[in-house]
Design an enzyme around this catalytic site. Structure first.
Site, PDB file in Angstrom:
ATOM      1  N   ASP A 111     -13.614 -22.208  24.907  1.00  0.00           N
ATOM      2  CA  ASP A 111     -14.116 -22.573  23.588  1.00  0.00           C
ATOM      3  C   ASP A 111     -13.801 -24.046  23.365  1.00  0.00           C
ATOM      4  OD1 ASP A 111     -15.084 -20.040  22.920  1.00  0.00           O
ATOM      5  OD2 ASP A 111     -13.174 -19.415  22.065  1.00  0.00           O
ATOM      6  N   ASP A 129     -21.322 -18.487  21.766  1.00  0.00           N
ATOM      7  CA  ASP A 129     -21.005 -17.899  20.457  1.00  0.00           C
ATOM      8  C   ASP A 129     -22.039 -18.326  19.409  1.00  0.00           C
ATOM      9  OD1 ASP A 129     -18.676 -16.876  21.628  1.00  0.00           O
ATOM     10  OD2 ASP A 129     -17.461 -18.570  20.957  1.00  0.00           O
TER      11      ASP A 129
END
Length: 167
Positions: A111, A129
């Site tokens: 991330d 995401d």
């Protein structure tokens, strides 16, 4: 085929950006993009969204395989009659496969997109995401539009029936 191409593009952008972050930044290193509001950082997530269910890799693998199979099946079915829904499913598919590959190969997801709203830091996320969230939002929008369309068709039919009954 265009919808699978969309999923492939999402997957490639996701994997490319994750590769750049993983190879160019140390974990927790930060690059401010818009002052303290938007920051590129290097973070690893062993859980699902927002880090929930951390360490449950087999659960994620099984669920993702089932979800991806369902998306592919439904995408093939929906692409013949709808436009928005298959695009939404393609976004979800590309994102799901991108995060799935990370979990399979590394046991964690890279991330790197971080947003701060004053003293609140939104959970760090990635391209996959983002595409999953946008895809789900489009699925909801498609569903709402479909329900509204069905209501309008029902209202037109009822109005025609009343008209015919009065003649």
């Amino acid at each position: 085929m265009v919808y699978f191409l969309i999923a492939l593009i999402v997957f490639l952008i996701d994997q490319g950006t994750k590769y750049l972050i993983a190879t160019r930044l140390e974990i927790a290193e930060q690059i401010p993009v818009i002052k303290d509001f938007f920051i590129i950082t290097s973070h690893r997530n062993r859980g699902a969204a927002f880090g929930i269910l951390e360490g449950q890799q087999w659960f994620f693998i099984v669920i993702t395989v089932i979800v991806v199979a369902g998306i592919v099946w439904y995408l093939n079915k929906a692409r013949k009659t709808r436009k928005l829904l298959p695009t939404a499913l393609a976004l979800v598919l590309g994102g799901a496969v991108g995060n799935f590959l990370d979990r399979i190969l590394n046991g964690e997801v890279v991330d790197f997109l971080m947003f701060n709203f004053g003293s609140y830091t939104f959970p760090i996320f990635n391209v996959a995401d983002s595409c999953i969230v946008v895809g789900v939002a489009l699925i909801i929008l498609d569903t709402l539009l479909d329900v509204k369309g069905e209501q309008e068709v029902t209202e037109v039919k009822e109005s025609q029936e009343v008209k015919e009954g009065n003649e």
